[in-house]
Write an enzyme that holds these catalytic residues in place. Structure first.
Site, PDB file in Angstrom:
ATOM      1  CE  LYS A  51      44.019  45.388  39.738  1.00 20.06           C
ATOM      2  NZ  LYS A  51      44.343  45.299  41.323  1.00 20.06           N
ATOM      3  CG  ASP A  73      40.570  42.990  49.728  1.00 15.70           C
ATOM      4  OD1 ASP A  73      40.056  42.587  50.771  1.00 15.70           O
ATOM      5  OD2 ASP A  73      40.253  43.294  48.374  1.00 15.70           O
ATOM      6  CG  PHE A 106      39.645  44.426  40.120  1.00 20.41           C
ATOM      7  CD1 PHE A 106      40.660  44.535  39.039  1.00 20.41           C
ATOM      8  CD2 PHE A 106      39.441  43.417  40.866  1.00 20.41           C
ATOM      9  CE1 PHE A 106      41.178  43.124  38.588  1.00 20.41           C
ATOM     10  CE2 PHE A 106      40.153  42.353  40.771  1.00 20.41           C
ATOM     11  CZ  PHE A 106      40.940  42.094  39.667  1.00 20.41           C
ATOM     12  CG  LEU A 120      46.788  35.923  33.647  1.00 20.29           C
ATOM     13  CD1 LEU A 120      47.756  36.635  34.168  1.00 20.29           C
ATOM     14  CD2 LEU A 120      47.135  34.423  33.630  1.00 20.29           C
ATOM     15  N   GLY A 121      42.321  36.140  35.170  1.00 27.61           N
ATOM     16  CA  GLY A 121      41.196  36.276  36.312  1.00 27.61           C
ATOM     17  C   GLY A 121      40.908  37.588  36.394  1.00 27.61           C
ATOM     18  N   GLY A 122      39.784  37.917  37.347  1.00 32.09           N
ATOM     19  CA  GLY A 122      39.320  39.375  37.553  1.00 32.09           C
ATOM     20  C   GLY A 122      38.361  39.430  38.689  1.00 32.09           C
ATOM     21  CB  SER A 167      39.666  41.256  33.257  1.00 31.35           C
ATOM     22  OG  SER A 167      38.384  41.155  33.179  1.00 31.35           O
ATOM     23  CB  VAL A 168      44.415  39.943  35.711  1.00 30.25           C
ATOM     24  CG1 VAL A 168      45.969  39.903  35.582  1.00 30.25           C
ATOM     25  CG2 VAL A 168      44.139  40.862  37.128  1.00 30.25           C
TER      26      VAL A 168
END
Ligand SMILES: *[C@@H]1O[C@H](CO)[C@@H](O)[C@H](O)[C@H]1NC(C)=O
Ligand SMILES: *[C@@H]1O[C@H](CO)[C@@H](O)[C@H](O)[C@H]1NC(C)=O
Ligand SMILES: *[C@@H]1O[C@H](CO)[C@@H](O)[C@H](O)[C@H]1NC(C)=O
Ligand SMILES: *[C@@H]1O[C@H](CO)[C@@H](O)[C@H](O)[C@H]1NC(C)=O
Ligand SMILES: *[C@@H]1O[C@H](CO)[C@@H](O)[C@H](O)[C@H]1NC(C)=O
Ligand SMILES: *[C@@H]1O[C@H](CO)[C@@H](O)[C@H](O)[C@H]1NC(C)=O
Ligand SMILES: *[C@@H]1O[C@H](CO)[C@@H](O)[C@H](O)[C@H]1NC(C)=O
Ligand SMILES: *[C@@H]1O[C@H](CO)[C@@H](O)[C@H](O)[C@H]1NC(C)=O
Length: 798
Positions: free
Chosen positions: A528, A623, A511, A506-508, A513-514
């Site tokens: 995650k 954040d 840190f 899904l993204g990343g 990746s998801v």
């Protein structure tokens, strides 16, 4: 002596406990001829609770009889018998059934009674059993229904599951929680939590002054404490019959380690013991703000929320009893350095006194006396000077008020609310305390004599309540994570299967990746996977300990985690509408209409307010940016990514050097490396608000070092000239609620003030946006002014 030492001492004294009891005795029972002495302890049949003699600190000379959670290594008593009459070294105590059938603590050598249950016992053939719910019950040996005394009827500072607080109308017994005197001394303190005759819960100071009430019971929770059902999984019950008016809770899982208590500083707490991180987590507190606990800092102090330390002495005063203060007993507050001296001056009162204005907007002290018919500040001052017992005055919109004796409950308010433009408080000091120059010159900032308390927040962890529910065999696919309770410990293989061996990314980021995952019942997950063993572990702990058991509609829900070898995985609910940045900045996003944007702004504010004050020792997200604001099916905002979150610490400058700092959203104090507070999130939130208004990145409008188009700067200026409409995202085609736009702009400008004390708290931001409080016109932040003047270098995204 630090708190750590206290804990260590406690651990040592308790861990050394080895049973010397006769092998024949049941582990959970005291009976005639089978008492308890030295390091013996009773353990409830389910091994959840232990009872025995303990010291809170190995160096302390006081021994208490108490009950604690047997499995929690950092032991803290949930009940103590003899808080007011400790056994003092070198006496060795013994717990026994006395000749009259009562339970008693005796001096082992002399058999003199130190403490007794003093119950009306109808037989001397009794025994006392530590029950599975932590209740210590004295009953007839032959008939366990004949109960003569039980510890649940005499609670100390903790309400255990199954125990009741409130009134037994037939006997008139009022069970209430009473704070302990300090972190070591188990004697009763000044704060109590009780059910009133009016069936409301109350927090009281010195048994008389109410500073918080629960609101009425609505069948599920008390109206003013809705967090009870949101954050807390136990089942609360309010019972009101002809015989009793009581409140209790039960656990859905009896093995969960949950506590509901009142701490030494007067806040009611709910928390849980979380096994994977080996720590207590505070779920929520009441009142939400520590400074709203009456006199939490004691007399002649100023309470500043989010400051470290929270409590400071007023100018001209210093700690009344540093030793008690360090132990968490602030009831002595601060003491005058120089006596006023007017006591001996007979008919010349006040000659030796001066007044010192406390700078900043203050909540005035408790119980001022209004003096009618005063026409000026000087008049008011003269009246105060005329009476030696007068310690302060204030003159302003409300007229003249004067105070006698101790000043309690003074709190600094933040500058942003109009209510904060309060009247100045003038405190009376001996002239020697105030050199002429100090009095005549205008003070800047708040002149407080700081006192060294620090880290007292950590001490709050002493008292807690909570709950943990584990899926014992990792059978996560049969569990129901949606609206479920607790978090699940997943098996690695199960997550591998759910994500189809980590294929749908899904993204990343730096840190890791998801990945998208699916449960058999069609629930979708975001998994995650943290990378980099060490950093990953740190982030993992940060996330589990911050979002682990907190629950809020505006925080993304952590469903579970997995910890196998070097693998660290976090499992969240899946957010179909991606993150805010996609819709604000990217061509393929949907244009969010204004009311949606406004709801998102309020949602994020609520989530942050909950993090900062509602759930535990203040979690700072660290954040906040559009990427970390996720949107669910109905575009409800959910704050995500707690990998940088901190529980009030000073590790931030280190955090900055790691790869994840997001410069465009960082508060100036963070960049300068000084200690940061939750106000860094307020700053970042303000920057996000600007982007919600403009639909563009703040940084994208800076070209070749020309900051004149920097959006926050444009807003700060145009607010004054009232031409905000032209600044709104053109994609909205003018379809906006201008009043709301102006409000959001003002709030955003307040949030990015240079001085953190000028920024509102997130709780105030919520009230501003809800329209509960009017927002004053903000100043243009200095940093932005500096930009126009061509000096200084503003922050920009990298
Ligand atoms: C104690 O627990 C065991 C099982 O763990 C049970 O068999 C026993 O009956 C219990 N004893 C009492 C007195 O409840
Ligand atoms: C209980 O009382 C009876 C008579 O009142 C007495 O004989 C007996 O010794 C007592 N038992 C204990 C354990 O004190
Ligand atoms: C014990 O009994 C006495 C006399 O019957 C009575 O006065 C007293 O209130 C009772 N105490 C309790 C705690 O019930
Ligand atoms: C046990 O005590 C209860 C309460 O006093 C009473 O109702 C019951 O009859 C007693 N049972 C026996 C067997 O004596
Ligand atoms: C608490 O109240 C009592 C009277 O009820 C009073 O004597 C005492 O001084 C009060 N304590 C404090 C710290 O004000
Ligand atoms: C909550 O507790 C009450 C009283 O113990 C009980 O009647 C009720 O069924 C419980 N509800 C749930 C959902 O466990
Ligand atoms: C209250 O107590 C009385 C006497 O013990 C009892 O008869 C009655 O049923 C009780 N009422 C309720 C609602 O429990
Ligand atoms: C000073 O004020 C106190 C409290 O209001 C009052 O009791 C006392 O009588 C006053 N003293 C004088 C000299 O006015």
């Amino acid at each position: 002596m630090t708190l750590l030492h206290v804990f260590l001492g406690l651990l040592l004294s308790l861990h050394a406990a080895a049973s010397r009891r006769g092998a024949a005795a049941a582990m959970d029972t005291v009976s005639a001829g089978n008492g308890l002495a030295g390091r013996d302890r009773l353990v409830s049949n389910n091994t959840k609770f232990a009872l025995g003699f303990f010291k809170m600190d190995s160096k302390s000379s006081h021994t208490y009889l108490g009950i604690w959670f047997n499995k929690v290594p950092k032991i803290m008593p949930v009940w103590s018998a003899n808080g007011e009459s400790p056994v003092i070294d070198p006496i060795s105590p013994e717990l026994a059934i006395a000749g009259d059938g009562n339970l008693a603590i005796l001096n082992q050598a002399t058999k003199k009674v130190i403490w007794s249950t003093h119950a009306n016992v109808t037989t001397n053939d009794t025994k006392a059993v530590l029950m599975n719910n932590g209740n210590f019950v004295l009953h007839s040996s032959s008939n366990s229904s004949m109960v003569f005394w039980q510890s649940f009827d005499y609670p100390t500072d903790t309400l255990l599951a199954g125990a009741k607080i409130g009134w037994d109308k037939t006997t008139g017994l009022n069970r209430r929680l009473v704070s302990r005197k300090n972190l070591i001394d188990q004697a009763p303190g000044l704060y109590t939590l009780e059910m009133g005759q009016n069936r409301l819960g109350h927090l009281l100071w010195n048994s008389t002054l109410e500073f918080w009430t629960s609101g009425a019971w609505n069948g599920r929770y008390f109206n003013l404490a809705p967090e009870m059902i949101g954050a807390l999984t136990p089942n609360f019950t309010f019972i009101n019959t002809e015989n009793e008016s009581t409140f209790m809770y039960t656990l859905r899982d009896d093995t969960a380690i949950v506590q509901c208590a009142i701490d030494v500083y007067g806040q009611g707490l709910v928390g849980a013991w979380l096994e994977p991180i080996h720590n207590w987590l505070i779920n929520y507190r009441q009142p939400i703000f520590q400074c709203d606990v009456f006199a939490t800092c004691g007399p002649f102090t100023i309470c500043r929320e989010n400051a470290d330390p929270l409590c400071s002495c007023m100018k001209g005063f210093s700690l009344g009893s540093p030793k008690d203060w360090d132990l968490g007993d602030r009831s002595h507050g601060c003491r005058r350095n120089t006596p006023l001296g007017c006591e001996n001056e007979g008919n010349k009162p006040g000659l030796a006194a001066k007044f010192y204005p406390v700078q900043g907007s203050m909540r005035l002290p408790h119980e001022g006396a209004k003096v009618p018919a005063t026409t000026s500040g000087d008049d008011c001052q003269r009246i105060c000077l005329g009476n030696c017992s007068c310690t302060a005055y204030s003159y302003g919109k409300g007229g003249c008020s004067i105070w006698h004796g101790k000043l309690y409950n003074v709190k600094q308010q933040s500058d942003a609310s109009s209510a904060a433009n309060g009247d100045t408080l003038y405190i009376r000091l001996a002239a020697a305390e105030l050199p002429e120059s100090v009095v005549s010159k205008k003070q800047s900032g708040i002149n407080l004599v700081s006192v060294a308390v620090g880290a007292s927040a950590a001490a709050l962890v002493l008292v807690i309540l909570g709950l943990v529910i584990w899926s014992k065999k990792g059978k996560w696919f049969t569990s129901t994570p949606v609206n479920g309770v607790g978090i699940i410990s997943f098996r690695y293989a199960d997550l591998q299967r759910a994500t189809n061996n980590f294929t749908e990314r899904l993204g990343g980021g730096s840190f890791g990746s998801v990945f998208k995952g699916y449960l058999s019942d069609s629930v979708t997950l975001a998994v995650k996977r943290l990378e980099g063993a060490h950093q990953g572990d740190k982030q993992f702990r940060a996330e589990v300990s911050s979002v682990g058991i907190i629950q809020h509609i505006n925080l993304v829900k952590l469903i579970g985690f997995c910890c196998k070898g070097d693998e660290r995985l976090l499992v969240y609910e899946f957010m179909p509408n991606q993150s805010l940045d996609v819709h604000l900045f990217k061509a393929n996003g949907t244009v969010l209409d204004w009311s949606l944007r406004y709801q998102i702004a309020i949602g994020v504010a609520r989530g942050l307010a909950y993090l900062h004050t509602g759930c535990r020792d203040c979690i700072i997200h660290c954040d906040i940016k559009p990427e970390n604001i996720l949107l669910d099916t109905s575009f409800v905002a959910k704050i995500a990514d707690f990998g940088m979150a901190k529980v009030l610490g000073r590790e931030f400058s280190q955090a900055l050097t790691t790869t994840r700092g997001t410069i465009g959203y960082l508060a100036p104090e963070w960049i300068s490396g000084s200690a940061v507070t939750s106000k860094v999130d307020v700053y970042s939130y303000g920057m996000v608000l600007f982007e919600i208004i403009s639909g563009r990145r703040n940084s994208s409008q800076v070209e070749d070092g020309d900051y004149s188009a920097f959006f926050p700067l444009q807003v700060a200026r145009k607010l004054l000239s009232g031409e905000i409409g032209s600044l709104v995202d053109p994609n909205l085609q003018g379809d906006v609620n201008l009043e709301e736009v102006v409000r959001v702009c003002k709030v955003a400008c307040w949030c990015i003030q240079d001085d953190e004390f000028d920024r509102p708290t997130m709780a105030e931001v919520v009230q501003f946006l809800e329209g509960v409080i009017e927002v004053d016109m903000p100043r243009v932040p200095r940093l932005l002014n500096a930009i126009t003047a061509g000096v200084g270098s503003p922050t920009s995204d990298t």
